[in-house]
Write a protein that holds these residues in place. Structure first.
Motif, PDB file in Angstrom:
ATOM      1  N   LYS A  61       5.543   6.688  -8.485  1.00 22.46           N
ATOM      2  CA  LYS A  61       4.507   5.746  -8.911  1.00 22.46           C
ATOM      3  C   LYS A  61       3.644   5.315  -7.723  1.00 22.46           C
ATOM      4  CE  LYS A  61       7.564   2.919 -10.607  1.00 22.46           C
ATOM      5  NZ  LYS A  61       8.770   3.748 -10.319  1.00 22.46           N
ATOM      6  N   SER A  62       4.293   4.901  -6.638  1.00 21.98           N
ATOM      7  CA  SER A  62       3.530   4.495  -5.451  1.00 21.98           C
ATOM      8  C   SER A  62       2.779   5.672  -4.851  1.00 21.98           C
ATOM      9  CB  SER A  62       4.470   3.882  -4.405  1.00 21.98           C
ATOM     10  OG  SER A  62       5.105   2.726  -4.918  1.00 21.98           O
ATOM     11  N   SER A 114      -0.177  -3.700  -2.582  1.00 21.73           N
ATOM     12  CA  SER A 114       0.890  -2.730  -2.348  1.00 21.73           C
ATOM     13  C   SER A 114       2.245  -3.305  -2.714  1.00 21.73           C
ATOM     14  CB  SER A 114       0.885  -2.275  -0.881  1.00 21.73           C
ATOM     15  OG  SER A 114       1.041  -3.392  -0.031  1.00 21.73           O
ATOM     16  N   GLN A 115       3.212  -2.401  -2.860  1.00 24.65           N
ATOM     17  CA  GLN A 115       4.553  -2.829  -3.246  1.00 24.65           C
ATOM     18  C   GLN A 115       5.211  -3.654  -2.147  1.00 24.65           C
ATOM     19  OE1 GLN A 115       7.147   0.400  -4.245  1.00 24.65           O
ATOM     20  NE2 GLN A 115       8.473  -0.863  -5.517  1.00 24.65           N
ATOM     21  N   GLU A 116       4.927  -3.314  -0.901  1.00 27.36           N
ATOM     22  CA  GLU A 116       5.366  -4.120   0.236  1.00 27.36           C
ATOM     23  C   GLU A 116       4.177  -4.943   0.695  1.00 27.36           C
ATOM     24  OE1 GLU A 116       8.577  -2.063   2.896  1.00 27.36           O
ATOM     25  OE2 GLU A 116       6.979  -0.630   2.512  1.00 27.36           O
ATOM     26  N   LEU A 118      -2.430  -1.865  -8.537  1.00 24.16           N
ATOM     27  CA  LEU A 118      -1.418  -2.919  -8.426  1.00 24.16           C
ATOM     28  C   LEU A 118      -0.039  -2.285  -8.462  1.00 24.16           C
ATOM     29  CD1 LEU A 118      -3.080  -5.340 -11.030  1.00 24.16           C
ATOM     30  CD2 LEU A 118      -3.529  -5.138  -8.570  1.00 24.16           C
ATOM     31  N   ASP A 119       0.640  -2.311  -7.288  1.00 26.70           N
ATOM     32  CA  ASP A 119       1.936  -1.643  -7.158  1.00 26.70           C
ATOM     33  C   ASP A 119       3.050  -2.673  -7.289  1.00 26.70           C
ATOM     34  OD1 ASP A 119       3.927   0.130  -6.737  1.00 26.70           O
ATOM     35  OD2 ASP A 119       3.246   0.816  -4.769  1.00 26.70           O
ATOM     36  N   VAL A 161      10.407   1.907  -2.028  1.00 23.55           N
ATOM     37  CA  VAL A 161      10.892   0.543  -1.798  1.00 23.55           C
ATOM     38  C   VAL A 161      12.162   0.273  -2.601  1.00 23.55           C
ATOM     39  CG1 VAL A 161      10.327  -1.901  -1.981  1.00 23.55           C
ATOM     40  CG2 VAL A 161       8.573  -0.269  -1.276  1.00 23.55           C
ATOM     41  N   GLY A 162      12.182   0.735  -3.857  1.00 20.63           N
ATOM     42  CA  GLY A 162      13.376   0.544  -4.673  1.00 20.63           C
ATOM     43  C   GLY A 162      14.585   1.253  -4.096  1.00 20.63           C
TER      44      GLY A 162
END
Length: 1321
Positions: free
Chosen positions: A486-487, A517-519, A596-597, A1222-1223
């Motif tokens: 996804k990212s 971002s996710q982070e 939008l992550d 990240v997960g």
């Protein structure tokens, strides 16, 4: 002198320079004084204008006069060369040949210099006018000489009947020279004006004073260095006087107090020239630069991961890794320093060895030594010292430059992000499309790189998109399991990946993307500046964005509202706060496409619903939005959903088509619970902050304080620290070897003079006419020295014991060689030992520092100590200290020899020493402060550059690269201002020392000439005195320069010592010994715990008392700043208690050593942090577990399949684990905790970035693996704590409630019930 002039002019020695001959000026006088002197002055003053800065805004200006003057100057230079040719070919008057060559040669050089100066002025602001009038005046000076020469030719050579061709040629040359001067004058008269409009021209440059006024009119020095200064100011560095005065008055306190850089050295200008010049790769030799780079990279990662390192007590392991890199670095440094020691030995010993070889060979060949021969030879051999000293350092500098250039070239050859080739400029297939991808494949590494390197970047995942079309204004949801790509899809849209296949089309590409971002990437500045991100402040829209991103309540709580500064990378904010600030920044940029992550991962259900309704479906409702999330319950209103797996889009459809394919059971259960138990925003647990949040809420809003700078002279304690780092015995041995080396060298000169004094008077031509000497005190040595007033009859040369003198002389020289090599290698070993000790002390102190220090100190500031300052301690300081010590002992030896042999020189040396001391004291203050300012301005460069690299994807996506480049240039330019001023101050000192040295040598030379003319001494004595005087001035200049530079380098020792002694450290006391299995029960008891982050701050925990029993599962809730994360800090002793105690199995935690305490508990932080290295090193860096244990915990965390596909436990994860999503990084952190088998586990919502199915499985794993262990969970999602045994509600640093969820939910007016009821509304 008379004979020399007579030979040069072809005149009589009685009157070698007649002024008036045959009713005309004497030809020789005319050439020497009326021709050579004006041309010499013209050359010197013209050369002063060669350094004028260029003007880069010429405009369309009409300037033919300048071209006429340049052409006339060049023509004059050529005519003077032509004037030499006939004199050399037709030698009718041989006596005047050298005079004509001398005068014509000087004139040619003068006009060439003047031509070059005019060309430089033509490219400068002077060209808008006629230029300096002084140059025109100087041009007229040689005209009288030309006219007199022309008349002289007519009088002496054209009166005869037969004219010589050479005479006609030379007369024609003089006429052409006069015509060229007329052309020059015409060129000056021609006006200069613009062709388009003949407006007034600013000619301020023509009216600059020769010397800049040294007065300080403004409180802040805003001058521009050197630009617009006169030639005399440039020559004497007088334009530095205001800055030197400010430094002497202790007024250089800020980098802004330093003058601006010259135009040609501005960062933008240098960058343009660099890009222009850097076309081909230089053929360079790679040396040892990589060890320093690896140490710097390791230290960067070490500092960024300090929180995780302290939680898991890995300080010793990572300290060992740093020491290993440092050992490699010291190995290279040791080789270089020992090579330098060999060079120092050759430099110091070679003159003595050469002298011995010369004299021994000369004597053994049967020749007779004399004072004139010996000391002339010694003076010439002594001239070898400077080039022999400089050559190894020049060679070393060239090699270092080659290494640096090669590394820079390698970096510049990396492929750039080329948006023109990545994106399609053609129109879309559908006019309503905002984004289109067709038959495209994306990877994290360019196709040209090897497979191993590709996999290192982001594993083996490749993104394959067959057809993707996103219409304008739609909301696209992207779902899939953790690590499905996804990212990577969002990165492909922003152009961060390499693409093959068809191009990507993006609507309104130039405007960029709104990326969350996710982070979340947060800058070290205020919250408002983070949200604005360089845009103008619009109060109405800003408030609307803040409200839409659920930040209003947070800003009301913070001490300075949105002006509160957050820590580096947002360390003082919680994960949810960082995610919402990053989302608000993206929204405020007003882009057309938003990526939008997973911004909903770190927030609870109520806040997530607020963000969905008010932001994504509210303020952004007309924008194109691509939302990646695991919170599938919020995707019901999406226009289209993408289901991804393994880098591919499995299916595209509406929510009703896609959501049933996703794991639905946990979503429905969570949704039902949220309907009953939803937590409102003001009490949402996602508001929990990291340890420093409470500190920020209770402290000043300004965390990013200016780095402190010491003032005044470097303290004696700093020199003492360096002395002790070398070792007292070793340092004393170095000084003793230096003393013996210099003494043996001076004794060898004395023995040689004693040898000469034993030679027969008749054969020693240097000691004749002794009766003319007025006093023996004027002689070089007294009785028994070089020359004795009473010369006894001595035997002939054949009867002298030559072998005796040669043996003693050779023995002294051999001892000198031994002392020299001993001194060189002792010094090299001592400085390496000092560098090792200083680095070790610095690293140990930093590893023991409190987390408050790391959270309030920018990483770049700490890295500056380990990089720039340690480089000075490793390399620059030893180099300069070596020169300084050599100058000190060399000067002492020289003064002893001179004052012993020629005491009258002391009359010159005493005032000279006073003058030198006053100049160096004036210079040292400014030099020290400039070095401190230079070091001070280096830290922001490291910090900003590190911050930019961290947020590079966000910067490029929002098209803010130009602004960050400008900010970097401003910081770099501020640093270079200090460096330029420091280097120029050194030149300011050098020119003054050299001028004083020239004056002293001239005076002594004059005295020597008078003494020789009056027959007061022999040639050897005069030459020796002059050579000694020259050495003294050079040594004094070198001593002052090396001393001030050494003191400047000692600032680095001062800065490292500041961190080695002053930064706060954690308490290391271990009062009691605990059992190996402690805590065996997991019983936790807080007793009246009071905690504050600093003594001047209010309490973050105020009388907290509660008990957690063996095996209990405790959920912790509370609003922002209530003290939830502070409980974990207190438990792990990240911050020491002010009062009260915490008992673990009835043992006070403060009595247990930090390492044992932290290693017996486990924590899963919200922000996953991995280190560069293998999977094994990230799970078990200390090597305590078997492969079977590691694979078991990976299987429990559902990572075994991923790790196996990557290549196993020894697979490199890249920088900070970037090869994992990240997960997946959160799962690795969970695996760490499972591996410890600790009796106490602290969880800070460790599964926020994983999908629902994995989350449910992980919760089961935690319950199973920690069934008999104590678990404390700070919950961001309500469902993770509803099945807890008890819930702890914190409020204002106190325990508000503690009971089971059922009891609290039924208790009237309880805070927990309020949370539940508020969530149902």
């Amino acid at each position: 002198m008379e004979e020399i002039l007579a030979k040069l002019c072809g005149t009589s020695p009685i009157d070698p320079l007649p002024v008036w001959v045959h009713c005309n000026v004497g030809h020789c006088f005319n050439q020497l004084f009326l021709n050579i002197v004006p041309h010499a002055i013209l050359a010197v003053i013209s050369a002063c204008y060669i350094g004028i800065p260029r003007s880069f805004n010429f405009g369309n200006v009409y300037r033919p006069g300048w071209k006429y003057r340049i052409a006339a100057s060049f023509l004059l230079a050529g005519l003077f060369i032509l004037d030499i040719i006939p004199v050399a070919i037709w030698r009718q008057e041989l006596d005047s040949l050298y005079l004509e060559i001398l005068t014509s040669g000087i004139a040619t050089l003068a006009w060439l210099t003047h031509c070059l100066a005019l060309f430089v002025l033509y490219k400068s602001p002077y060209s808008f006018g006629r230029g300096p009038a002084l140059l025109l005046i100087l041009v007229f000076f040689p005209i009288p000489s030309l006219i007199i020469t022309l008349v002289w030719h007519f009088q002496t050579e054209m009166n005869g009947q037969h004219l010589q061709p050479v005479t006609i040629f030379r007369v024609s040359i003089i006429c052409l020279q006069l015509a060229s001067l007329l052309l020059y004058v015409i060129g000056y008269i021609i006006p200069v004006a613009y062709r388009q409009d003949f407006g007034a021209i600013n000619d301020n440059w023509q009216h600059e004073p020769l010397i800049t006024d040294s007065g300080i009119s403004a409180p802040i020095w805003q001058g521009v260095a050197e630009d617009g200064e006169s030639w005399l100011s440039r020559f004497s560095y007088a334009w530095m006087n205001p800055l030197m005065k400010r430094g002497y008055q202790w007024m250089l306190n800020r980098p802004q107090d330093v003058c601006q850089l010259p135009q040609q050295l501005r960062t933008a200008r240098v960058r343009e020239r660099f890009y222009f010049c850097w076309q081909k790769k230089a053929a360079l030799i790679q040396a040892d630069g990589e060890t320093t780079s690896s140490t710097s990279d390791l230290m960067t990662e070490f500092l960024f991961g300090m929180r995780v390192i302290k939680f898991y007590t890995w300080e010793q392991h990572f300290g060992t890794k740093v020491y290993a890199c440092r050992t490699k670095e010291l190995k290279s440094l040791r080789a270089i320093k020992y090579l330098d020691a060999v060079c120092v030995y050759l430099w110091a010993a070679l003159p003595v060895v050469v002298s011995i070889s010369i004299f021994i060979t000369y004597v053994l060949l049967g020749h007779q030594l004399s004072a004139a021969k010996v000391f002339t030879a010694l003076a010439l051999v002594g001239m070898l010292i400077l080039p022999l000293n400089n050559f190894p350092w020049v060679l070393n500098g060239i090699l270092e430059a080659k290494v640096s250039l090669d590394r820079i070239q390698h970096f510049l050859e990396l492929s750039d992000q080329n948006l023109d080739t990545y994106y399609s400029r053609a129109g879309p297939s559908d006019p309503s499309s905002a984004l289109e991808m067709h038959h495209s494949t994306f990877s994290w590494s360019p196709a040209s790189q090897g497979n191993a390197e590709q996999q290192l970047t982001r594993g083996s995942l490749q993104l394959s998109i067959q057809d993707l079309l996103v219409a304008k204004g739609t909301l696209v949801g992207v779902v899939g399991k953790v690590g499905c790509g996804k990212s990577t899809l969002l990165a492909a849209i922003t152009g961060e990946l390499s693409s093959s296949g068809d191009l990507v089309y993006v609507w309104n590409l130039e405007k960029g993307f709104g990326l969350a971002s996710q982070e979340p990437w947060i800058q070290f500045t205020s919250i408002r500046e983070n949200i604005l991100f360089g845009k103008e402040y619009d109060a109405r829209f800003y408030q609307k964005v803040v409200e839409a991103c659920a930040l209003s309540d947070d800003l009301n709580i913070l001490p300075a509202g949105d002006q509160t500064e957050v820590g580096e990378n947002g360390v003082t904010l919680s994960g949810g706060q960082k995610a919402r600030v990053a989302l608000a920044r993206a929204v405020y940029q007003e882009k057309e496409i938003y990526l939008l992550d997973d911004p909903l991962a770190a927030v609870d259900a109520d806040v997530a619903n607020h963000l969905m309704q008010k932001c994504i479906l509210g303020i952004l409702k007309h924008k194109t939005r691509i939302l990646c999330t695991h919170r599938t319950e919020f995707l019901g209103k999406a226009d289209i959903l993408l289901l991804m797996d393994n880098g591919k889009i499995l299916k595209t459809g509406t929510p009703s088509e896609i959501l049933p394919l996703v794991e639905a059971a946990p979503e429905l259960r969570e949704t039902d619970k949220r309907r009953k138990d939803k937590i409102p925003t003001e009490y949402s647990q996602e508001e929990d902050v990291e340890p420093e949040e409470e500190e920020t809420n209770q402290a000043n809003c300004l965390l990013n304080r200016e780095e402190e700078k010491k003032e005044g002279a470097v303290a004696f304690q700093v020199y003492k620290v360096y002395w002790l780092a070398i070792g007292s015995c070793l340092a004393f041995s170095i000084l003793l070897s230096l003393l013996l080396m210099q003494a043996s060298r001076n004794i060898s000169d004395w023995w040689l003079s004693n040898w000469i004094s034993s030679l027969p008077r008749a054969e020693n031509t240097s000691v004749r006419n002794l009766s003319a000497l007025p006093s023996s005190q004027l002689l070089l040595f007294s009785h028994g020295g070089l020359i004795s007033p009473v010369m006894a009859s001595t035997p002939s040369n054949g009867s002298l014991d030559v072998n005796f003198y040669l043996t003693v002389y050779g023995s002294i020289a051999g001892a000198n060689s031994v002392f020299t090599i001993l001194r060189a290698f002792l010094f090299a070993y001592g400085t390496i030992h000092a560098a090792t000790i200083i680095h070790t002390r610095l690293l140990r102190r930093v590893m023991k520092a409190t987390m408050t220090f790391f959270d309030t100190t920018p990483t770049g500031r700490i890295l500056n100590r380990f990089s720039s300052d340690m480089y000075c301690v490793d390399d620059s300081l030893p180099f300069l200290l070596n020169i300084f010590l050599a100058n000190v002992f060399g000067l002492l030896g020289m003064l002893v020899m001179i004052t012993y042999g020629l005491p009258w020189i002391g009359l010159v040396l005493l005032p000279l020493a006073a003058i030198y001391y006053s100049i160096q004291s004036y210079y040292r203050r400014t030099s020290r402060e400039l070095k401190r300012l230079y070091s001070l301005t280096l830290s922001p460069i490291y910090t900003h550059f590190s911050e930019t690299l961290t947020g590079l994807s966000t910067i490029r996506a929002t098209r803010a690269t130009e602004r960050f480049e400008t900010e970097n240039q401003l910081r770099l330019e501020l640093n270079q201002r200090c460096r330029f001023a420091s280097n120029t101050a050194m030149q300011w000192l050098d020119i003054r020392l050299q001028m004083i040295g020239v004056a002293v040598v001239t005076a002594i030379a004059g005295i020597a000439i008078i003494q020789h003319q009056r027959k007061l001494g022999d040639p050897g004595l005069v030459g020796l005195a002059l050579s000694y005087a020259l050495s003294v001035t050079n040594l004094l200049s070198g001593l002052i320069s090396s001393f001030t530079q050494t003191e400047t380098m000692m600032v680095s020792v001062e800065r490292t010592e500041e961190y080695s002694t002053d930064i706060p450290i954690e308490l290391q006391d271990e009062l009691i010994q605990v059992a190996p299995d402690w805590p065996s029960q997991g019983h936790i008891e807080f007793q009246q715990v009071v905690l504050a982050y600093r003594p001047d701050l209010p309490n973050a925990l105020d009388g907290v008392t509660f008990t957690i029993y063996h095996g209990e599962k405790i959920g912790i809730v509370g609003r922002t700043g209530s003290g939830k994360s502070t409980l974990f800090l207190a438990l792990f002793r990240m911050v020491e208690l002010r009062a009260g105690q915490i008992l673990l199995d009835n043992i006070n935690s403060c009595s247990v050593g930090l390492k044992k305490l932290r290693s017996r508990m486990a924590i899963i932080p919200q922000d996953p942090f991995l280190f560069s290295g293998t999977v094994r090193e990230n799970l078990d860096p200390q090597g305590q577990y078997t492969d079977a244990d590691l694979y078991q915990v990976l299987e429990q965390c559902h990572l075994q399949e991923v790790v196996t596909e990557m290549g196993g436990l020894d697979r490199e994860l890249g920088e900070r684990g970037k090869s994992l999503s990240v997960g997946q990084r959160q799962l690795v952190c969970l695996a760490r905790a499972l591996l410890t088998q600790a009796k106490v586990l602290c969880i800070d919502e460790a599964t926020a970035s994983v999908d629902q199915k994995t989350d449910r499985l992980l919760q089961q794993t935690i319950r199973q693996q920690f069934a008999d262990k104590t678990v404390l969970t700070i919950a961001h999602r309500l469902n993770t704590i509803l099945d807890s045994d008890r819930v702890l509600v914190m409020h204002a640093g106190k325990v508000a409630e503690l009971d089971s969820p059922d009891v609290l939910s039924k208790k009237q007016d309880s805070l927990f019930q309020h949370l539940l009821h508020s969530g149902q509304q």
